[in-house]
Design a protein around this motif. Structure first.
Motif, PDB file in Angstrom:
ATOM      1  N   ILE A   1       0.862  -1.183   0.000  1.00 17.06           N
ATOM      2  CA  ILE A   1       0.000   0.000   0.000  1.00 17.06           C
ATOM      3  C   ILE A   1       0.895   1.229   0.000  1.00 17.06           C
ATOM      4  CG2 ILE A   1      -1.809   1.265   1.210  1.00 17.06           C
ATOM      5  CD1 ILE A   1      -2.693  -1.366   2.437  1.00 17.06           C
ATOM      6  N   THR A   2       0.724   2.055  -0.996  1.00 14.36           N
ATOM      7  CA  THR A   2       1.476   3.308  -1.070  1.00 14.36           C
ATOM      8  C   THR A   2       0.560   4.460  -0.666  1.00 14.36           C
ATOM      9  OG1 THR A   2       0.887   3.547  -3.405  1.00 14.36           O
ATOM     10  CG2 THR A   2       2.977   2.456  -2.899  1.00 14.36           C
ATOM     11  N   GLY A   3       1.130   5.403   0.068  1.00 12.64           N
ATOM     12  CA  GLY A   3       0.308   6.525   0.525  1.00 12.64           C
ATOM     13  C   GLY A   3      -0.785   6.060   1.464  1.00 12.64           C
ATOM     14  N   LEU A   4      -0.385   5.412   2.574  1.00 11.69           N
ATOM     15  CA  LEU A   4      -1.355   4.849   3.517  1.00 11.69           C
ATOM     16  C   LEU A   4      -2.386   5.884   3.968  1.00 11.69           C
ATOM     17  CD1 LEU A   4       0.999   2.673   5.737  1.00 11.69           C
ATOM     18  CD2 LEU A   4      -0.965   1.838   4.448  1.00 11.69           C
ATOM     19  N   ARG A   5      -3.614   5.434   4.011  1.00 11.58           N
ATOM     20  CA  ARG A   5      -4.718   6.294   4.448  1.00 11.58           C
ATOM     21  C   ARG A   5      -5.330   5.725   5.723  1.00 11.58           C
ATOM     22  NH1 ARG A   5      -7.348   6.283  -1.623  1.00 11.58           N
ATOM     23  NH2 ARG A   5      -5.535   7.213  -2.683  1.00 11.58           N
ATOM     24  N   THR A   6      -6.045   6.555   6.423  1.00  8.98           N
ATOM     25  CA  THR A   6      -6.593   6.160   7.722  1.00  8.98           C
ATOM     26  C   THR A   6      -7.484   4.923   7.607  1.00  8.98           C
ATOM     27  OG1 THR A   6      -6.570   8.463   8.459  1.00  8.98           O
ATOM     28  CG2 THR A   6      -7.923   6.934   9.717  1.00  8.98           C
ATOM     29  N   HIS A   7      -8.340   4.863   6.596  1.00  8.31           N
ATOM     30  CA  HIS A   7      -9.288   3.742   6.483  1.00  8.31           C
ATOM     31  C   HIS A   7      -8.590   2.426   6.150  1.00  8.31           C
ATOM     32  CE1 HIS A   7      -8.871   4.645   2.165  1.00  8.31           C
ATOM     33  NE2 HIS A   7      -9.278   3.387   1.980  1.00  8.31           N
ATOM     34  N   GLN A   8      -7.307   2.491   5.766  1.00  9.83           N
ATOM     35  CA  GLN A   8      -6.591   1.271   5.436  1.00  9.83           C
ATOM     36  C   GLN A   8      -5.918   0.624   6.643  1.00  9.83           C
ATOM     37  OE1 GLN A   8      -4.428   3.045   2.106  1.00  9.83           O
ATOM     38  NE2 GLN A   8      -5.477   1.630   0.704  1.00  9.83           N
ATOM     39  N   SER A   9      -6.123   1.197   7.817  1.00 10.25           N
ATOM     40  CA  SER A   9      -5.722   0.542   9.052  1.00 10.25           C
ATOM     41  C   SER A   9      -6.782  -0.518   9.346  1.00 10.25           C
ATOM     42  CB  SER A   9      -5.637   1.555  10.199  1.00 10.25           C
ATOM     43  OG  SER A   9      -5.282   0.913  11.399  1.00 10.25           O
ATOM     44  N   ALA A  10      -6.439  -1.783   9.138  1.00 14.32           N
ATOM     45  CA  ALA A  10      -7.436  -2.852   9.195  1.00 14.32           C
ATOM     46  C   ALA A  10      -6.742  -4.193   9.364  1.00 14.32           C
ATOM     47  CB  ALA A  10      -8.288  -2.858   7.925  1.00 14.32           C
ATOM     48  N   GLU A  11      -7.538  -5.251   9.525  1.00 16.49           N
ATOM     49  CA  GLU A  11      -7.005  -6.601   9.587  1.00 16.49           C
ATOM     50  C   GLU A  11      -6.952  -7.167   8.163  1.00 16.49           C
ATOM     51  OE1 GLU A  11      -9.429  -8.846  12.304  1.00 16.49           O
ATOM     52  OE2 GLU A  11      -8.043  -8.421  13.944  1.00 16.49           O
ATOM     53  N   TYR A  12      -5.770  -7.647   7.786  1.00 15.55           N
ATOM     54  CA  TYR A  12      -5.560  -8.192   6.443  1.00 15.55           C
ATOM     55  C   TYR A  12      -5.315  -9.692   6.538  1.00 15.55           C
ATOM     56  CZ  TYR A  12      -5.243  -3.444   4.655  1.00 15.55           C
ATOM     57  OH  TYR A  12      -5.530  -2.141   4.303  1.00 15.55           O
ATOM     58  N   GLN A  13      -5.767 -10.391   5.509  1.00 13.30           N
ATOM     59  CA  GLN A  13      -5.670 -11.851   5.495  1.00 13.30           C
ATOM     60  C   GLN A  13      -5.474 -12.333   4.054  1.00 13.30           C
ATOM     61  OE1 GLN A  13      -9.375 -13.949   6.359  1.00 13.30           O
ATOM     62  NE2 GLN A  13      -8.270 -15.372   7.682  1.00 13.30           N
TER      63      GLN A  13
END
Length: 219
Positions: free
Chosen positions: A187-199
């Motif tokens: 992920i480039t240019g991390l945004r607030t909504h991309q703070s999440a659980e990834y699987q």
């Protein structure tokens, strides 16, 4: 099997049985997940009386399979010159992936099929990234050179990772002598909504089996 009749003088007859001999796998490729079991079969045709089937793993330097707690061999019953013999592999792990051969040496009959065990080798780990920066998360799965598995990424349970600032790559490689397949989500240019659980979710090529990794969190 076919029967040939010979007619001689005085209406005397003689019969001879001709067997058409062959061997074939029940399926060419079999898939299952780590920890499960797979049963593969070989179908033999011909004069099968008093014949013994042996099973081997590998093609260049095959190793004969011995019955134990993780390997079960079953010989079928001959019906109409046909017999189905099976090999069951239990407690699957990536070492059980490969080519398996069934063979009746006395009849020069053999058939080969492939087993693919799908599993997570390296789990994705929680990653700390700052807003606006780039960050990468990896997932490594077992695979063989003959079957590249499909890996998809989801976040927060069921939403597919797919956005303009997200890139997913995949490469085949090796870890400690075992073939692996690595998928990375960056992920480039991390945004607030991309703070999440990834699987990462791994699918067998035929779509019959799925393995999911643990959840890892972007902060």
């Amino acid at each position: 099997q076919c029967t040939v009749e010979y007619v001689g003088v005085g209406n005397a007859t003689a019969h001879a049985t001709v067997y058409v001999q062959s061997a074939e796998p029940s399926v060419v490729n079999s898939y299952n997940a780590t920890g499960g079991e797979i049963t593969i079969s070989c179908v033999f045709y011909g004069n099968l009386a008093s014949t013994v089937t042996r099973w081997y793993k590998g093609t260049t330097s095959p190793t004969e399979i011995v019955v134990d707690s993780n390997h079960r061999i079953t010989a079928g019953v001959v019906e109409n010159s046909r017999r189905v013999d099976t090999l069951t592999l239990r407690s699957l792990d990536d070492t059980k992936s490969g080519a398996y051969k069934c063979k009746i040496a006395s009849l020069s009959l053999e058939a080969t099929q492939n087993v693919y065990v799908i599993g997570i080798v390296t789990q994705p780990v929680a990653t700390l990234g700052a807003l606006g920066e780039a960050s990468t998360m990896s997932c490594v799965t077992s695979q063989t050179t003959l079957a590249i598995t499909e890996i998809v990424w989801v976040y927060n349970g069921n939403m597919t990772v797919n956005s303009a600032n997200t890139a997913i790559t995949a490469t085949a490689g090796s870890i400690s002598g075992h073939n692996v397949f690595t998928s990375k989500v960056t992920i480039t240019g991390l945004r607030t909504h991309q703070s999440a659980e990834y699987q990462c979710i791994v699918h067998s090529p035929d779509g019959t089996h799925t393995v999911s990794s643990d959840n890892a969190t972007y902060y």
